[in-house]
Design a protein around this motif. Structure first.
Motif, PDB file in Angstrom:
ATOM      1  N   THR A  77       0.852  -1.192   0.000  1.00  0.00           N
ATOM      2  CA  THR A  77       0.000   0.000   0.000  1.00  0.00           C
ATOM      3  C   THR A  77       0.884   1.237   0.000  1.00  0.00           C
ATOM      4  O   THR A  77       2.103   1.164   0.230  1.00  0.00           O
ATOM      5  CB  THR A  77      -0.929   0.021   1.223  1.00  0.00           C
TER       6      THR A  77
ATOM      7  N   LYS B  90       1.751   0.240 -15.657  1.00  0.00           N
ATOM      8  CA  LYS B  90       0.477  -0.477 -15.625  1.00  0.00           C
ATOM      9  C   LYS B  90       0.666  -1.820 -16.306  1.00  0.00           C
ATOM     10  O   LYS B  90       0.861  -1.900 -17.521  1.00  0.00           O
ATOM     11  CB  LYS B  90      -0.613   0.344 -16.327  1.00  0.00           C
TER      12      LYS B  90
ATOM     13  N   SER C 167      -6.778  -6.911  -7.907  1.00  0.00           N
ATOM     14  CA  SER C 167      -5.962  -5.705  -7.848  1.00  0.00           C
ATOM     15  C   SER C 167      -4.772  -5.928  -6.930  1.00  0.00           C
ATOM     16  O   SER C 167      -4.909  -6.492  -5.833  1.00  0.00           O
ATOM     17  CB  SER C 167      -6.798  -4.529  -7.344  1.00  0.00           C
ATOM     18  N   ARG C 168      -3.614  -5.465  -7.397  1.00  0.00           N
ATOM     19  CA  ARG C 168      -2.397  -5.623  -6.605  1.00  0.00           C
ATOM     20  C   ARG C 168      -1.424  -4.507  -6.932  1.00  0.00           C
ATOM     21  O   ARG C 168      -1.371  -4.015  -8.070  1.00  0.00           O
ATOM     22  CB  ARG C 168      -1.747  -6.979  -6.879  1.00  0.00           C
ATOM     23  N   LEU C 169      -0.681  -4.084  -5.935  1.00  0.00           N
ATOM     24  CA  LEU C 169       0.325  -3.045  -6.099  1.00  0.00           C
ATOM     25  C   LEU C 169       1.658  -3.575  -5.598  1.00  0.00           C
ATOM     26  O   LEU C 169       1.794  -3.923  -4.416  1.00  0.00           O
ATOM     27  CB  LEU C 169      -0.068  -1.780  -5.318  1.00  0.00           C
TER      28      LEU C 169
ATOM     29  N   LEU D  43       1.265  -1.703 -11.221  1.00  0.00           N
ATOM     30  CA  LEU D  43      -0.151  -1.787 -10.896  1.00  0.00           C
ATOM     31  C   LEU D  43      -0.785  -2.924 -11.684  1.00  0.00           C
ATOM     32  O   LEU D  43      -0.601  -3.021 -12.910  1.00  0.00           O
ATOM     33  CB  LEU D  43      -0.858  -0.464 -11.211  1.00  0.00           C
TER      34      LEU D  43
ATOM     35  N   GLU E  80      -7.680  -3.832 -11.456  1.00  0.00           N
ATOM     36  CA  GLU E  80      -8.478  -2.621 -11.511  1.00  0.00           C
ATOM     37  C   GLU E  80      -7.755  -1.403 -10.956  1.00  0.00           C
ATOM     38  O   GLU E  80      -8.093  -0.268 -11.297  1.00  0.00           O
ATOM     39  CB  GLU E  80      -9.791  -2.828 -10.744  1.00  0.00           C
ATOM     40  N   VAL E  81      -6.756  -1.610 -10.110  1.00  0.00           N
ATOM     41  CA  VAL E  81      -6.035  -0.470  -9.550  1.00  0.00           C
ATOM     42  C   VAL E  81      -5.270   0.289 -10.630  1.00  0.00           C
ATOM     43  O   VAL E  81      -4.945   1.473 -10.460  1.00  0.00           O
ATOM     44  CB  VAL E  81      -5.082  -0.941  -8.433  1.00  0.00           C
TER      45      VAL E  81
ATOM     46  N   HIS F  65      -6.864   3.452 -11.648  1.00  0.00           N
ATOM     47  CA  HIS F  65      -6.925   4.501 -10.623  1.00  0.00           C
ATOM     48  C   HIS F  65      -5.520   4.798 -10.112  1.00  0.00           C
ATOM     49  O   HIS F  65      -5.285   4.840  -8.894  1.00  0.00           O
ATOM     50  CB  HIS F  65      -7.845   4.068  -9.481  1.00  0.00           C
TER      51      HIS F  65
ATOM     52  N   SER G  82      -4.820   7.589  -7.440  1.00  0.00           N
ATOM     53  CA  SER G  82      -5.047   7.340  -6.014  1.00  0.00           C
ATOM     54  C   SER G  82      -3.829   6.707  -5.344  1.00  0.00           C
ATOM     55  O   SER G  82      -3.652   6.833  -4.128  1.00  0.00           O
ATOM     56  CB  SER G  82      -6.272   6.435  -5.835  1.00  0.00           C
ATOM     57  N   VAL G  83      -2.992   6.042  -6.126  1.00  0.00           N
ATOM     58  CA  VAL G  83      -1.760   5.463  -5.592  1.00  0.00           C
ATOM     59  C   VAL G  83      -0.651   6.513  -5.529  1.00  0.00           C
ATOM     60  O   VAL G  83       0.140   6.554  -4.580  1.00  0.00           O
ATOM     61  CB  VAL G  83      -1.321   4.258  -6.448  1.00  0.00           C
TER      62      VAL G  83
END
Length: 391
Positions: free
Chosen positions: A9, A67, A79-81, A101, A104-105, A108, A111-112
């Motif tokens: 995160t 991405k 979703s994974r970061l 990323l 689905e993240v 977005h 936001s990260v």
């Protein structure tokens, strides 16, 4: 120092940055801006290397946003970061965070990135490849004061310049414009040496190089003279020739490194005009974070206004339209009473009667009154009829 974080995160990434700074003995933050690089896995290494070289002049926190496309539909829903944190010698003079990323993240990314921006510091977003046509409207571009693209990496560079002009917002810039800074400086210095009136300009360079078009548009916009764009085998820009009231002024660079400046009445001079690396271009763009009004004026001049007689769009010669069939011709004549009907009928023989002129012994036709009814549509005339029968 490198730290790999899997399925992490933004909060954990910030803690890893603080821990890394303490480990190398520099707990204070000495960066002046945040550089966000939006790229793919293929071009990430080159872009990051250029950013690290530029950080020696501009210490910054570099965030690389990659991405990743999942292989299976099931993976796309997860979703994974993943992050790679670099501090110290591995990150130049600043800090580097490589963000990958998944799922689905990836839709977005803002936001990260938002929690990782340096507080009270300007933000610059750079797209080395696949830049959006509206950088300011992109979610990541909306976070930045400066948005850097590179039209040269697109599939249709010259066509994309027109799209950039339509979506330009203050803060947008392009590395194709940065590449011609030495050319603009040298040409301006050459015109300062002599008091002449420029009559016409020719810009020569390789095809599909947007820097050539931008330089030509800049000259046409500033000098208000016709500018002709010609092609060469390159590399890049090869020559600029200006026709003046006191002889030609030429800046010729045939080998991509050393140019020759020729001014009528003066000896030729060799000028260092090498092609610069991406790191030098990024470092130049980071020196100024205010809107570039000169770039905006040149970009909005328009590629379509080059190669015309006086540099204005209303003088562009329209291409010849293909011949229309007989029925549309007749319809156009109905809406244009000033055009004589007999001049457009196919198959009419050459001669006075075919051109609408009175034949021998025949009275000239009276012009129709403005309030008269429109003539009926013409019908195709057989090739054997005379001009009088056609009427």
């Amino acid at each position: 120092m490198k730290t790999d974080l899997t399925d992490t995160t933004a909060s954990k990434i910030n803690k890893a940055l603080v821990k890394g700074r303490r480990a190398i003995g520099t707990p204070a933050v000495g960066m002046v801006l945040t550089l966000v690089i939006v790229t793919d896995e293929e071009n990430a290494y080159d872009a990051l290397k250029a950013a690290n070289d530029a950080s020696r002049e501009h210490p910054s926190r570099t965030l690389v946003v990659i991405k990743r496309v999942s292989r299976s539909p099931r993976d796309r829903t997860q979703s994974r970061l993943d992050a790679e944190v670099r501090v110290g010698a591995d990150a130049g003079t600043g800090e580097t965070v490589v963000l990958r990323l998944y799922g689905e993240v990836a839709d977005h990314a803002q936001s990260v990135v938002l929690p990782l921006l340096l507080p009270d510091a300007p933000v610059v977003v750079w797209w080395p490849v696949d830049a959006p046509l509206d950088p300011a409207g992109d979610p990541l571009g909306a976070l930045a004061q400066r948005r850097v693209t590179d039209t040269y990496s697109s599939e249709q560079p010259v066509s994309e310049l027109t799209a950039r002009a339509g979506t330009y917002k203050p803060g947008d810039t392009d590395l194709s414009w940065t590449r011609i800074t030495p050319w603009r400086s040298m040409l301006a210095a050459a015109l300062d040496q002599v008091s002449v009136e420029v009559k016409a300009v020719e810009v020569e360079g390789e095809e599909y190089n947007p820097s050539c078009e931008l330089l030509a548009m800049w000259l046409a916009d500033r000098l208000d003279v016709p500018v002709r764009r010609s092609l060469s085998s390159g590399p890049g820009l090869t020559a600029v020739r200006m026709e003046t009231s006191h002889g030609p002024i030429t800046l010729d660079r045939a080998d991509g490194s050393l140019a020759t400046l020729s001014i009528d009445g003066q000896p030729d001079r060799a000028v260092a005009l090498k092609r610069r690396e991406t790191a030098e271009l990024i470092a130049e763009e980071l020196r100024r974070l205010d809107p570039d009004d000169t770039y905006a004026s040149a970009l909005r001049f328009g590629v379509h206004r080059l190669n015309v007689s006086n540099g204005h769009a209303d003088t562009v010669e329209k291409p010849k339209e293909p011949e229309q069939p007989e029925e549309p011709v007749a319809a156009s004549l109905e809406t244009s009473p000033d055009v004589e009907a007999a001049s457009d009928v196919e198959g009419a023989p050459e001669g006075p009667s075919a051109k609408g002129e009175p034949a021998d012994g025949e009275a000239p036709a009276q012009a129709p009154a403005p309030e008269a009814a429109k003539p009926p549509a013409l019908k195709p005339v057989p090739s054997g009829l005379s001009g009088k029968a056609a009427k």
